[in-house]
Design an enzyme around this catalytic site. Structure first.
Site, PDB file in Angstrom:
ATOM      1  N   GLU A   1      -3.957   1.809  -2.843  1.00  0.00           N
ATOM      2  CA  GLU A   1      -4.005   3.268  -2.600  1.00  0.00           C
ATOM      3  C   GLU A   1      -3.071   4.023  -3.547  1.00  0.00           C
ATOM      4  OE1 GLU A   1      -5.411   5.382   1.062  1.00  0.00           O
ATOM      5  OE2 GLU A   1      -4.120   3.864   1.982  1.00  0.00           O
TER       6      GLU A   1
ATOM      7  N   ASN B   1       0.873  -1.172   0.000  1.00  0.00           N
ATOM      8  CA  ASN B   1       0.000   0.000   0.000  1.00  0.00           C
ATOM      9  C   ASN B   1       0.914   1.228   0.000  1.00  0.00           C
ATOM     10  OD1 ASN B   1      -1.454   2.311   0.900  1.00  0.00           O
ATOM     11  ND2 ASN B   1      -3.037   1.017   1.790  1.00  0.00           N
TER      12      ASN B   1
ATOM     13  N   ASP C   1      -1.365  -6.289   5.993  1.00  0.00           N
ATOM     14  CA  ASP C   1      -1.036  -6.511   4.581  1.00  0.00           C
ATOM     15  C   ASP C   1      -0.660  -7.975   4.417  1.00  0.00           C
ATOM     16  OD1 ASP C   1      -0.822  -3.548   3.431  1.00  0.00           O
ATOM     17  OD2 ASP C   1       0.044  -3.601   5.450  1.00  0.00           O
TER      18      ASP C   1
ATOM     19  N   ASP D   1      -3.942  -4.958   0.968  1.00  0.00           N
ATOM     20  CA  ASP D   1      -4.203  -4.347   2.266  1.00  0.00           C
ATOM     21  C   ASP D   1      -5.588  -4.802   2.693  1.00  0.00           C
ATOM     22  OD1 ASP D   1      -4.792  -2.794   4.441  1.00  0.00           O
ATOM     23  OD2 ASP D   1      -4.469  -0.865   3.451  1.00  0.00           O
TER      24      ASP D   1
ATOM     25  N   ASN E   1      -6.892  -4.521   5.747  1.00  0.00           N
ATOM     26  CA  ASN E   1      -7.472  -3.720   6.830  1.00  0.00           C
ATOM     27  C   ASN E   1      -8.093  -4.599   7.915  1.00  0.00           C
ATOM     28  OD1 ASN E   1      -7.062  -0.857   6.746  1.00  0.00           O
ATOM     29  ND2 ASN E   1      -8.143  -0.830   4.793  1.00  0.00           N
TER      30      ASN E   1
ATOM     31  N   ASP F   1       2.677   4.774   5.098  1.00  0.00           N
ATOM     32  CA  ASP F   1       2.501   4.229   6.447  1.00  0.00           C
ATOM     33  C   ASP F   1       2.511   2.696   6.436  1.00  0.00           C
ATOM     34  OD1 ASP F   1       0.124   4.425   5.022  1.00  0.00           O
ATOM     35  OD2 ASP F   1      -1.097   5.075   6.723  1.00  0.00           O
ATOM     36  N   HIS F   2       2.506   2.090   5.249  1.00  0.00           N
ATOM     37  CA  HIS F   2       2.655   0.645   5.092  1.00  0.00           C
ATOM     38  C   HIS F   2       4.045   0.351   4.532  1.00  0.00           C
ATOM     39  CE1 HIS F   2      -1.792  -0.408   5.196  1.00  0.00           C
ATOM     40  NE2 HIS F   2      -1.831   0.906   5.007  1.00  0.00           N
TER      41      HIS F   2
END
Length: 256
Positions: free
Chosen positions: A34, A7, A217, A146, A148, A246-247
């Protein structure tokens, strides 16, 4: 063969990091989430210069998924699945060589009890039906992205603090288990059983430095591929770079 998922939290911002990482890690297939780019603005030429052919499904500012492949042209694309009326670009399936690859950017859900949370569970149920059909047609299936969802408490830096919260709630984990129950395996857990391994860290509270993260992930692989798995890893290095996502990338090596 090395497969990766990342991501990137804006491909426009992270393209130099992506090309640097691919040059160093040499993955054969990379699934992105993303991307946050309309299709007309996708950096096809830049990625081709790096040695990768790209297929993608994007939108402006939000969401967006892509599959990059080295040595193969991704074919037989699916960007929308039956029964799921969702204008958000979160799903991309493609055949890459002998593999069927499904890239997912799962709905976040915002908070337990929020309408977006209910939509997440419905989204996951419909995606499971799609994956089941794809798995019947394509035994060499890889589902990654991802999710989530942190699969279990080992994947959460503070399970007590996150218990019953979005990303860690019982219904979300049950929905993920329903997907893996189709004959899919969390590849990272084929090689590592300990807690403390994360793929996402908030930008706030020095979360990465303190390892206050979640493992959300995932790379899932079908029964037919399980015996070919040789290594599963989380590459933390790109999270240390300037202006990181942030990933961080997760990878799987297959002996095929």
């Amino acid at each position: 063969m090395k497969i990766a998922s990342w991501n990137v939290n804006s491909l426009k911002v992270r393209l130099p990091q992506l090309t640097q990482w691919m040059g160093e890690a040499q993955p054969d297939i990379v699934a992105l989430q993303e991307t946050k780019l309309e299709d007309a603005k996708f950096p096809v030429d830049e990625l081709a210069a790096a040695g990768y052919r790209a297929v993608f499904s994007g939108q402006k500012t939000y969401n967006g998924v892509a599959i990059l492949a080295r040595g193969h042209e991704p074919t037989d694309l699916v960007t929308d699945i039956p029964g799921l009326d969702d204008p958000q670009r979160r799903i991309l399936a493609a055949t890459v060589g002998d593999l069927r690859v499904i890239d997912l950017y799962v709905v976040n859900g915002k908070a337990v009890g929020d309408p977006k949370y209910d939509y997440k569970l419905d989204w996951l149920a419909k995606v499971r039906e799609f994956i089941a059909r794809e798995h019947e047609r394509h035994p060499n299936l890889v589902v990654l992205g991802d999710f989530n969802i942190a699969p279990d408490d080992r994947d959460v830096h503070d399970p007590a603090a996150w218990r019953d919260s979005v990303l860690c709630s019982v219904p979300e984990r049950a929905a993920l288990s329903a997907i893996t129950g189709l004959g899919l395996h969390d590849s990272f857990r084929l090689f590592e059983q300990d807690a403390g391994h994360h793929s996402w860290w908030d930008y706030r509270q020095a979360a990465f430095r303190r390892n206050l993260g979640l493992r959300i992930d995932l790379i899932l692989l079908g029964d037919a591929l399980k015996g070919t798995a040789r290594a599963g890893a989380i590459d933390r290095v790109p999270r240390t770079w300037e202006r990181p996502s942030d990933h961080t990338p997760v990878t799987l090596d297959l002996d095929i």
